[in-house]
Design an enzyme around this catalytic site. Structure first.
Site, short mmCIF file in Angstrom:
data_model
loop_
_atom_site.label_atom_id
_atom_site.label_comp_id
_atom_site.label_asym_id
_atom_site.label_seq_id
_atom_site.Cartn_x
_atom_site.Cartn_y
_atom_site.Cartn_z
CG HIS A 81 -1.51 1.32 1.57
ND1 HIS A 81 -2.48 1.94 0.81
CD2 HIS A 81 -1.24 2.18 2.59
CE1 HIS A 81 -2.79 3.10 1.36
NE2 HIS A 81 -2.05 3.29 2.43
CG ASP A 110 7.22 19.09 -25.65
OD1 ASP A 110 7.49 18.50 -24.60
OD2 ASP A 110 6.42 18.64 -26.48
CD1 TRP A 146 7.07 2.88 4.47
CD2 TRP A 146 8.20 3.71 2.74
NE1 TRP A 146 7.49 4.14 4.82
CE2 TRP A 146 8.19 4.68 3.77
CE3 TRP A 146 8.85 4.03 1.55
CZ2 TRP A 146 8.81 5.93 3.66
CZ3 TRP A 146 9.47 5.28 1.43
CH2 TRP A 146 9.44 6.20 2.48
CB SER A 173 10.79 6.41 -13.78
OG SER A 173 9.72 7.25 -14.07
CB SER A 174 12.01 9.56 -9.69
OG SER A 174 10.88 8.87 -9.33
CG HIS A 257 12.71 13.92 6.71
ND1 HIS A 257 11.66 13.54 7.50
CD2 HIS A 257 12.59 15.26 6.58
CE1 HIS A 257 10.95 14.59 7.85
NE2 HIS A 257 11.49 15.65 7.31
CD GLU A 259 9.92 9.88 -1.98
OE1 GLU A 259 10.91 10.24 -2.62
OE2 GLU A 259 8.83 9.57 -2.52
CE1 TYR A 261 9.13 19.12 4.74
CE2 TYR A 261 10.77 17.43 5.18
CZ TYR A 261 9.86 18.35 5.63
OH TYR A 261 9.67 18.51 6.97
CB SER A 272 1.76 29.16 -3.88
OG SER A 272 2.27 28.67 -2.67
CG HIS A 306 12.93 13.46 12.57
ND1 HIS A 306 12.87 14.69 11.96
CD2 HIS A 306 12.29 12.62 11.73
CE1 HIS A 306 12.21 14.58 10.83
NE2 HIS A 306 11.85 13.35 10.67
CG HIS A 307 12.39 9.29 10.08
ND1 HIS A 307 11.05 9.18 9.82
CD2 HIS A 307 12.81 10.40 9.42
CE1 HIS A 307 10.67 10.16 9.01
NE2 HIS A 307 11.72 10.91 8.76
CB THR A 332 6.38 24.76 7.69
OG1 THR A 332 7.47 23.91 7.34
CG2 THR A 332 5.08 24.12 7.24
CE LYS A 335 5.39 26.98 0.91
NZ LYS A 335 5.90 28.07 0.07
NE ARG A 454 3.92 2.49 11.57
CZ ARG A 454 4.82 3.13 10.79
NH1 ARG A 454 5.86 3.73 11.37
NH2 ARG A 454 4.68 3.18 9.50
#
Lengths: 531, 64
Positions: A81, A110, A146, A173-174, A257, A259, A261, A272, A306-307, A332, A335, A454
């Protein structure tokens, strides 16, 4: 001679003014709009596949005990998932939006590298066929989460090489998509469009693209080393051979991390664009928004620890990661306050893109605040591996990234199709989504604070009530997304003709609104001048 | 026809070897193509450095 070449060119132009017909149009597509459409359709399909997995998970968690599946399959569902939603739904959706909108916004005809653009899309269906195919091989799909932490992930069955190959393909690809966005923006902006005049969506994507190039190879490198540990008897992460499994976590989160963002910065750009349009005011502090995005991107590289607070680390490191994580709240906050100031005393109207943008503002902030709670080291020890974390990142990613994508689709869909969509149906979709997303995820905060772990298919009976509420929210949210597909299909098939500006009575800024709706197959045959 | 358009369309139709020839734009067009190509190659090289760099770092670490 030159004239003859020009004539040849004109002939070529005539030939390619219209898209090819049939399957060839899509297989050999080099037009940024066609490729953008393919990315968006692909991500919608993946959104429903990942969503179906989520509904199976919530069905199993509706009651304590094992109802529908064995724990192994439950773990496979949670793992896939996440992989499908992150790499198959959210990221391709943003790449699709970038393909459609970046050339239009910067005044380019293009993307700079159209063939590479085609290749970077067509890798994805193969990657996800491979990933989803892992469910059907002996031993089943990957079930270690994951994050692919060893040694658990190294116990995956025959599907392991398929998973690793699929991740490599997604990464390639990315990276190709990111290279294309950067070279397009840096080289093909319309005359007079300085970087600071560039729309916020293009800016957010430029920064995201640099993040992608920096971190996707790190993920690829780490899973390559997992592969060699599994098949070639290396011991990068295998403690029995002198390796260090904690090192994998460091490398993974150095990717992981940023990722987060990568999945949220383009949404910042979309919001915006939308808020000023429907507030009928210019974006408050546009330049500070760009610096805020860049600051968030920079900080995302130095907070990965922090993870891993609960892994154990020196107090100085804990303090560093805690403080640097909290520091992200500053840009943040800039914003969020700028968006609020943009709406302040504006002449607001509440079309579907605006509704999604406002919901984003409120609900993403909830995810941000719970993130701040998780950044506090002693509190993190309490919340770690509980449903509080699940609630936190889903508030960031669903009403954050996915509502951002939906806001963008509702904002630009008439520009793409040339038709207005059913406002009533789109608003119904919004209200159902906004209500049930909270029914789905808000109770998970309570469950986590009460100690529910979890990644489990079964739980203690005292967690039953909130799990039932959460599951009901999950089914309702999932089913309400069918409306999204219906709105899009109806809009493609027909509807009231959209004007060039689309949103009459507002003053949307950006070059895309100077083109007719739908945008012509080859836009900006003459580069627009920006003053 | 403007430079950006001829550049993109020529890549679109004919690949880098055959650019559209429009009076007065050929040098600029070639220069843009070169910038696009160099930019893409530079970024790809950067990605490769991150990929191989991290693997090299861990190989080094496992031996010291």
């Amino acid at each position: 001679m030159a004239q003859s070449h020009a004539s040849d060119a004109a002939h070529h132009d005539d030939h390619h003014d219209q898209p090819a017909t049939g399957i060839k149009r899509w297989l050999f597509a080099t037009n940024h709009k066609d490729i953008g459409t393919m990315y968006l359709v692909f991500s919608l399909i993946m959104f429903f596949i990942g969503g179906a997995m989520a509904m199976l998970i919530r069905a199993e968690l509706f009651q304590p005990g094992l109802q529908l599946m064995q724990p192994e399959f439950f773990n496979q569902l949670t793992t896939n998932h996440a992989l499908v939603m992150i790499f198959g739904a959210v990221m391709p959706a943003f790449v699709g939006l970038a393909n459609w909108m970046v050339p239009l916004q910067v005044g380019a005809p293009d993307m700079a590298l159209p063939r590479m653009n085609n290749f970077s899309f067509w890798i994805l269906p193969f990657a996800f066929t491979l990933l989803l195919g892992t469910f059907f091989v002996p031993g089943g799909a990957a079930a270690g989460g994951w994050t692919l932490y060893p040694p658990l992930s190294l116990q995956t069955g025959d599907s392991f090489p398929m998973l690793i190959f699929a991740i490599h393909m997604m990464g390639i690809s990315s990276i190709m998509g990111a290279i294309n966005v950067i070279v397009t923006i840096m080289n093909m902006r319309a005359p007079g469009m300085t970087l600071l005049k560039m729309p916020l969506f293009a800016w957010s994507w430029l920064i995201t693209a640099y993040l992608l190039i920096a971190v996707m190879p790190v993920l690829a490198g780490s899973v390559t080393m997992l592969l060699t540990d599994h098949f070639f008897k290396t011991s990068f992460f295998n403690a029995a051979g002198g390796g260090d499994p904690i090192m994998f976590e460091h490398i993974f989160w150095f990717f992981g991390h940023p990722e987060v963002y990568i999945m949220i910065l383009p949404a910042f750009g979309i919001i915006s664009e939308i808020l000023p349009t429907f507030s009928r005011k210019p974006l408050f502090g546009a330049t500070s928004m760009i610096y805020a995005i860049a600051s968030i991107a920079f900080l995302s590289f130095i907070v990965w620890g922090h993870h891993m607070f609960a892994d154990g680390m020196p107090v100085a490191a804990q303090l560093f990661y805690m403080m640097s994580t909290m520091l992200i709240a500053v840009p943040t906050g800039v914003k969020v306050f700028n968006w609020t100031a943009t709406m302040w005393r504006g002449s607001l109207s509440f079309e579907p893109p605006m509704l999604f943008a406002i919901a984003f503002l409120f609900l993403f902030s909830i995810g941000g605040f719970s993130g701040l709670m998780l950044a506090i080291v002693p509190a993190d020890f309490q919340y770690n591996q509980t449903y509080f974390v699940v609630a936190h990142f889903h508030y960031v990613l669903v009403p954050g990234a996915i509502f951002g994508i939906m806001a963008g689709v509702y904002y630009w869909l008439p520009k793409w199709t040339g038709h207005m969509y059913s406002m009533a149906l789109a608003k119904t979709h919004f209200w159902l989504s906004a209500i049930f997303i909270n029914v789905l995820f808000f109770p998970q905060h309570f469950l986590g604070l009460a100690g529910m772990p979890r990644r489990i298919p079964d739980y203690a009976v005292q967690f039953t009530d909130w799990n039932m509420v959460s599951s009901i929210g999950g089914f309702a949210f999932g089913l309400s997304q069918v409306l999204f597909a219906i709105v899009i299909v109806q809009c493609i098939r027909g509807g009231k003709k959209a004007s060039a500006k689309v949103w009459e009575g507002t003053n949307p800024t950006g070059l895309e609104w100077t083109l007719p709706s739908p945008a012509p197959y080859h836009s900006f045959s003459t580069a627009p001048e920006i003053h | 026809m403007d430079v950006a358009f001829t550049c993109a369309v020529s890549q679109l139709l004919d690949g880098p070897g055959n650019s559209l020839s429009v009076n007065g734009t050929r040098t600029l067009e070639t220069s843009m193509k070169r910038r696009v190509r160099n930019g893409a190659l530079g970024l790809a090289a950067l990605a490769a450095v991150f990929y191989f760099g991290f693997i090299a770092l861990l190989v080094y670490r496992s031996h010291h």
